[in-house]
Design an enzyme around this catalytic site. Structure first.
Site, PDB file in Angstrom:
ATOM      1  N   SER A 289      43.152  39.216  41.904  1.00  0.00           N
ATOM      2  CA  SER A 289      42.663  39.036  40.535  1.00  0.00           C
ATOM      3  C   SER A 289      43.830  38.849  39.580  1.00  0.00           C
ATOM      4  O   SER A 289      44.878  39.486  39.733  1.00  0.00           O
ATOM      5  CB  SER A 289      41.844  40.254  40.099  1.00  0.00           C
ATOM      6  OG  SER A 289      41.519  40.168  38.718  1.00  0.00           O
TER       7      SER A 289
ATOM      8  N   ASN B 108      30.471  26.470  41.166  1.00  0.00           N
ATOM      9  CA  ASN B 108      31.646  25.979  40.439  1.00  0.00           C
ATOM     10  C   ASN B 108      32.432  27.198  40.006  1.00  0.00           C
ATOM     11  O   ASN B 108      32.091  27.866  39.014  1.00  0.00           O
ATOM     12  CB  ASN B 108      31.257  25.126  39.233  1.00  0.00           C
ATOM     13  CG  ASN B 108      32.482  24.675  38.437  1.00  0.00           C
ATOM     14  OD1 ASN B 108      33.624  24.870  38.862  1.00  0.00           O
ATOM     15  ND2 ASN B 108      32.255  24.086  37.277  1.00  0.00           N
TER      16      ASN B 108
ATOM     17  N   HIS C 225      45.837  43.406  35.921  1.00  0.00           N
ATOM     18  CA  HIS C 225      46.419  43.329  37.253  1.00  0.00           C
ATOM     19  C   HIS C 225      47.899  42.965  37.243  1.00  0.00           C
ATOM     20  O   HIS C 225      48.513  42.829  36.192  1.00  0.00           O
ATOM     21  CB  HIS C 225      45.601  42.376  38.108  1.00  0.00           C
ATOM     22  CG  HIS C 225      44.268  42.953  38.488  1.00  0.00           C
ATOM     23  ND1 HIS C 225      43.131  42.734  37.747  1.00  0.00           N
ATOM     24  CD2 HIS C 225      43.895  43.772  39.496  1.00  0.00           C
ATOM     25  CE1 HIS C 225      42.113  43.386  38.294  1.00  0.00           C
ATOM     26  NE2 HIS C 225      42.555  44.025  39.355  1.00  0.00           N
TER      27      HIS C 225
ATOM     28  N   GLY D 167      38.903  37.254  39.998  1.00  0.00           N
ATOM     29  CA  GLY D 167      38.989  37.937  41.281  1.00  0.00           C
ATOM     30  C   GLY D 167      37.609  38.207  41.850  1.00  0.00           C
ATOM     31  O   GLY D 167      37.403  38.171  43.072  1.00  0.00           O
TER      32      GLY D 167
ATOM     33  N   ASP E 221      44.187  44.783  43.612  1.00  0.00           N
ATOM     34  CA  ASP E 221      45.008  45.822  42.988  1.00  0.00           C
ATOM     35  C   ASP E 221      46.352  46.006  43.678  1.00  0.00           C
ATOM     36  O   ASP E 221      47.115  46.902  43.283  1.00  0.00           O
ATOM     37  CB  ASP E 221      44.270  47.175  43.023  1.00  0.00           C
ATOM     38  CG  ASP E 221      43.071  47.209  42.111  1.00  0.00           C
ATOM     39  OD1 ASP E 221      42.880  46.258  41.342  1.00  0.00           O
ATOM     40  OD2 ASP E 221      42.311  48.201  42.162  1.00  0.00           O
TER      41      ASP E 221
END
Length: 435
Positions: A215, A288, A220, A86, A194
């Site tokens: 995320s 990347n 999560h 995230g 969240d």
């Protein structure tokens, strides 16, 4: 033969899972840990991981693409770009907006980005990492989000974007903030890490801004172990984001794919020689930030359980809120007006006249195996990493300081049972009664 062996292996994996996880152990008050967050994994998840491993899906490929499409549909966005975290999704969102191809919309070093002082660093770090200036605003106690009025008051002629997280699943007034962004011609990025499944005025969070991020860390709503997602309904921006994620290359072929455009050796870009291989042409200064098919396989399996996970989070939060209502000395959380949060945690602030302080109540809970967390960094401007860094503080950060001194949260994730919640309620009542 191979298919049969694979099926047999996966059946054994499910048998192994059942043997390893025969069912929840009895809850023993004070001994069984009640975690603040965690992953809830089942036999489907284990099988998905092993199946991807058996197929040696060690890089990003077809499973990642399938997960991107499925997640975009679930969150009602046109495009999703899978990342390795995230945090990387947040970095990707802001970095993409620095592309020179955006013309007058391009973000540049020195531009201001309005954000919240009380939160997690990865909403703020991309601003500094791109040479921009975070403009910090305060929050409200109770909702722990900022207000539209604070955001608008923070805007200056140098402000070009707004980047704010929905705190612990509770939406900030994103409809009004989106209107402010539109009126002032600003980019809006929603950190939705969240708040997957939360709504504001009936609309999913993560669908108001040009970009939103998610995320998949184990804490999560869904987990890939590590992973994240950037989402947008702007096709041009999504294509740019994919380039920034994939080293900044110009080619849009998937890994292992060649010449989808049928012009692989026919393009002449930059000052490169004629017939230069398009797979190695770079049009952006990128990174990347890719993930892998093995991670995506777990994400796909988890996605099927998202509605149940959201229901459990809401149920646990509601049970805590009703059970603790009226308890003296504590400010209990409130949903932002007009919202239906998919809660990440249950946040509590100790009042100044409570007769006890946060360390006392936290120690009491932790000693009884009830895990607690602070509201992440509290006031970020007080941390060593941000002292002396370029920034502007728009108005007093009074409530951000209160959060730093007097706020903590406890878990509502789906692994917490009704019996556990009752124990948490009883423990907090016991603490307040004796202090």
């Amino acid at each position: 033969m191979v298919d049969s062996a694979r099926s047999d292996l996966l059946a054994q994996v499910r048998d192994y899972h059942d043997a390893q996880s025969p069912g929840p152990a009895p809850f023993i008050p004070g001994q069984t840990p009640i975690l603040s967050s965690g992953a809830v994994l089942d036999a489907d998840d284990r099988e998905a991981l092993v199946a991807a491993a058996l197929d040696l899906r060690i890089a990003s490929g077809t499973i990642a693409t399938k997960f991107e499409s499925a997640f975009a549909r679930k969150l009602k966005r046109r495009k999703a770009v899978l990342t390795n975290s995230g945090s990387s999704a947040n970095l990707l969102a802001l970095s993409t907006l620095t592309s020179p191809t955006l013309g007058d919309e391009q973000l540049k070093p020195g531009d201001e980005v309005v954000t919240v002082a009380a939160g997690f660093p990865t909403t703020v770090n991309p601003i500094l990492q791109n040479g921009m200036i975070p403009v910090f605003v305060d929050i409200e106690l109770g909702t722990y989000n900022t207000t539209a009025e604070r955001v608008e008051a923070a805007i200056s002629p140098r402000t070009r974007a707004i980047m704010i997280a929905h705190t612990l699943g509770n939406p900030f007034p994103v409809g009004e903030v989106a209107e402010i962004a539109k009126r002032h011609d600003l980019h809006l990025i929603e950190d939705n890490c969240d708040a997957v499944g939360s709504t504001y005025n009936g609309q999913l969070t993560g669908t108001f801004g040009r970009f939103s991020t998610v995320s998949f860390y184990p804490a999560h709503h869904l987990t890939m172990g590590e992973g994240g997602m950037l989402l947008s309904s702007d096709i041009k921006l999504a294509k740019l984001a994919k380039s920034f994620r994939d080293w900044g290359r110009d080619c849009w072929c998937e890994p292992g794919e060649d010449d989808r455009c049928l012009k692989r050796f026919d393009l002449h870009l930059g000052t490169l020689p004629e017939a230069y291989d398009h797979k190695y042409v770079f049009s952006e200064v990128g990174y990347n930030l890719k993930s892998t098919d093995i991670h995506a396989a777990l994400g796909l399996s988890q996605l099927a359980k998202l509605p149940d996970f959201i229901d459990a989070r809401k149920r646990n939060w509601r049970q805590l809120r009703e059970g603790l209502d009226g308890l003296p000395g504590l400010i209990l959380p409130e949903a932002t007006p007009g919202s239906d949060p998919s809660w990440f945690g249950f946040i509590i602030t100790v009042k100044p006249d409570a007769g006890f302080a946060v360390p006392e109540v936290v120690d009491y809970l932790e000693a009884r195996n009830i895990r607690t967390r602070r509201l992440f960094a509290g006031n970020l401007t007080r941390h060593p990493a941000y002292i002396g860094k370029p920034q502007r503080i728009a108005g007093p950060l009074t409530n951000s300081d209160i959060v730093t001194e007097r706020t903590f949260w406890i878990g509502v994730y789906p692994g917490i049972t009704t019996e556990m919640i009752e124990y948490v309620i009883g423990t907090l009542k016991e603490f307040v009664a004796t202090h």
